[in-house]
Design an enzyme around this catalytic site. Structure first.
Site, short mmCIF file in Angstrom:
data_model
loop_
_atom_site.label_atom_id
_atom_site.label_comp_id
_atom_site.label_asym_id
_atom_site.label_seq_id
_atom_site.Cartn_x
_atom_site.Cartn_y
_atom_site.Cartn_z
N ASP A 196 -6.32 -2.21 -3.94
CA ASP A 196 -5.09 -1.83 -4.64
C ASP A 196 -5.45 -0.93 -5.83
O ASP A 196 -6.43 -1.15 -6.53
CB ASP A 196 -4.36 -3.09 -5.13
CG ASP A 196 -2.91 -2.81 -5.50
OD1 ASP A 196 -2.02 -3.30 -4.79
OD2 ASP A 196 -2.68 -2.10 -6.50
N ILE A 197 -4.63 0.10 -6.06
CA ILE A 197 -4.90 1.05 -7.13
C ILE A 197 -4.70 0.42 -8.51
O ILE A 197 -5.22 0.93 -9.51
CB ILE A 197 -3.98 2.29 -6.95
CG1 ILE A 197 -4.56 3.51 -7.64
CG2 ILE A 197 -2.56 2.02 -7.42
CD1 ILE A 197 -3.88 4.82 -7.25
N ASN A 248 5.24 -9.33 -0.27
CA ASN A 248 6.52 -9.10 -0.93
C ASN A 248 7.46 -8.47 0.11
O ASN A 248 7.09 -7.50 0.78
CB ASN A 248 6.35 -8.16 -2.12
CG ASN A 248 5.57 -8.80 -3.25
OD1 ASN A 248 5.67 -10.00 -3.48
ND2 ASN A 248 4.77 -8.01 -3.95
N GLY A 273 10.03 -7.42 -5.62
CA GLY A 273 8.93 -6.58 -6.08
C GLY A 273 8.30 -5.69 -5.04
O GLY A 273 7.31 -5.01 -5.35
N GLN A 274 8.84 -5.66 -3.80
CA GLN A 274 8.25 -4.72 -2.83
C GLN A 274 8.58 -3.29 -3.26
O GLN A 274 9.75 -2.97 -3.53
CB GLN A 274 8.79 -4.97 -1.42
CG GLN A 274 8.06 -4.13 -0.37
CD GLN A 274 8.51 -4.40 1.07
OE1 GLN A 274 9.44 -5.18 1.30
NE2 GLN A 274 7.86 -3.76 2.01
N HIS A 303 2.39 -4.73 4.12
CA HIS A 303 1.06 -4.93 3.53
C HIS A 303 0.94 -6.34 3.00
O HIS A 303 1.86 -6.85 2.36
CB HIS A 303 0.78 -3.92 2.40
CG HIS A 303 1.85 -3.88 1.34
ND1 HIS A 303 3.03 -3.21 1.51
CD2 HIS A 303 1.90 -4.43 0.11
CE1 HIS A 303 3.77 -3.35 0.42
NE2 HIS A 303 3.11 -4.10 -0.44
N HIS A 357 -1.07 -8.57 0.35
CA HIS A 357 -1.96 -8.52 -0.82
C HIS A 357 -2.97 -9.66 -0.69
O HIS A 357 -2.57 -10.83 -0.58
CB HIS A 357 -1.18 -8.77 -2.11
CG HIS A 357 -0.18 -7.73 -2.47
ND1 HIS A 357 -0.39 -6.80 -3.46
CD2 HIS A 357 1.08 -7.48 -2.00
CE1 HIS A 357 0.68 -6.02 -3.59
NE2 HIS A 357 1.59 -6.42 -2.73
P1 5GP Z 1 4.33 -4.06 -3.34
O1 5GP Z 1 4.82 -3.96 -4.76
O2 5GP Z 1 5.14 -3.15 -2.42
O3 5GP Z 1 4.22 -5.46 -2.82
O4 5GP Z 1 2.84 -3.54 -3.36
C1 5GP Z 1 2.50 -2.19 -3.36
C2 5GP Z 1 1.12 -2.08 -3.94
O5 5GP Z 1 0.62 -0.81 -3.66
C3 5GP Z 1 1.07 -2.26 -5.46
O6 5GP Z 1 0.26 -3.39 -5.78
C4 5GP Z 1 0.48 -0.94 -5.95
O7 5GP Z 1 -0.42 -1.10 -7.03
C5 5GP Z 1 -0.20 -0.40 -4.72
N1 5GP Z 1 -0.28 1.04 -4.65
C6 5GP Z 1 0.73 1.93 -4.95
N2 5GP Z 1 0.32 3.19 -4.76
C7 5GP Z 1 -0.98 3.11 -4.32
C8 5GP Z 1 -1.95 4.10 -3.94
O8 5GP Z 1 -1.70 5.31 -3.95
N3 5GP Z 1 -3.16 3.64 -3.55
C9 5GP Z 1 -3.47 2.30 -3.52
N4 5GP Z 1 -4.71 1.97 -3.13
N5 5GP Z 1 -2.58 1.35 -3.87
C10 5GP Z 1 -1.35 1.75 -4.25
#
Ligand code: 5GP
Ligand code: ZN
Length: 114
Positions: free
Chosen positions: A32-33, A87, A93-94, A100, A102
């Site tokens: 994750d970034i 999520n 929070g998605q 994906h 986590h």
């Molecule tokens: P969500 O909030 O949809 O459950 O998770 C999305 C995740 O993607 C977040 O934890 C966010 O930090 C990660 N993310 C967003 N953009 C990027 C990216 O460009 N590269 C990577 N490796 N992770 C990302």
């Protein structure tokens, strides 16, 4: 199979760089970034679906590979215990609407999550 506007489809295709830690037949896993734990890896299906239930409905084998890959990633990083989070929906929070999981490990975690 792929959405041209989807960030994770672009990572799967290699069009956007990511630190990939595992590649499977149906999935890839990358860091994750914005890590929220010492290990924070996202396990994503190669095929685009908007959330975990959609992936499970379309292809149960892919959903199983996500769960097994999550364990493999945690094991490879030295952890028996880890949290696997999906999520589902903007309201919880998605932010990326490509399935994906986590994988979080390496620090104490409260329950219930915030
Ligand atoms: P969500 O909030 O949809 O459950 O998770 C999305 C995740 O993607 C977040 O934890 C966010 O930090 C990660 N993310 C967003 N953009 C990027 C990216 O460009 N590269 C990577 N490796 N992770 C990302
Ligand atoms: Zn996608």
């Amino acid at each position: 199979m792929s959405d041209p506007d989807c960030l994770f489809c672009k990572i799967v295709a290699g069009e956007i760089p990511a630190e990939i830690v595992h590649e499977g037949e149906r999935t890839i896993a990358f860091r994750d970034i914005s890590p929220q734990a010492p290990t924070h890896v996202l396990v994503v299906p190669r095929d685009h679906e908007p959330n975990a239930a959609a992936t499970a409905h379309t292809d149960a084998a892919t959903f199983a590979e996500i769960a097994l890959t999550a364990r493999a990633v945690a094991t490879a990083e030295g952890y028996d215990d880890y949290r696997l989070v999906f999520n589902t929906g903007a309201g919880v929070g998605q932010t990326v609407f490509h399935t994906h999981g986590h994988v979080l490990a390496g620090r104490p975690m409260g329950w219930p999550p915030g």
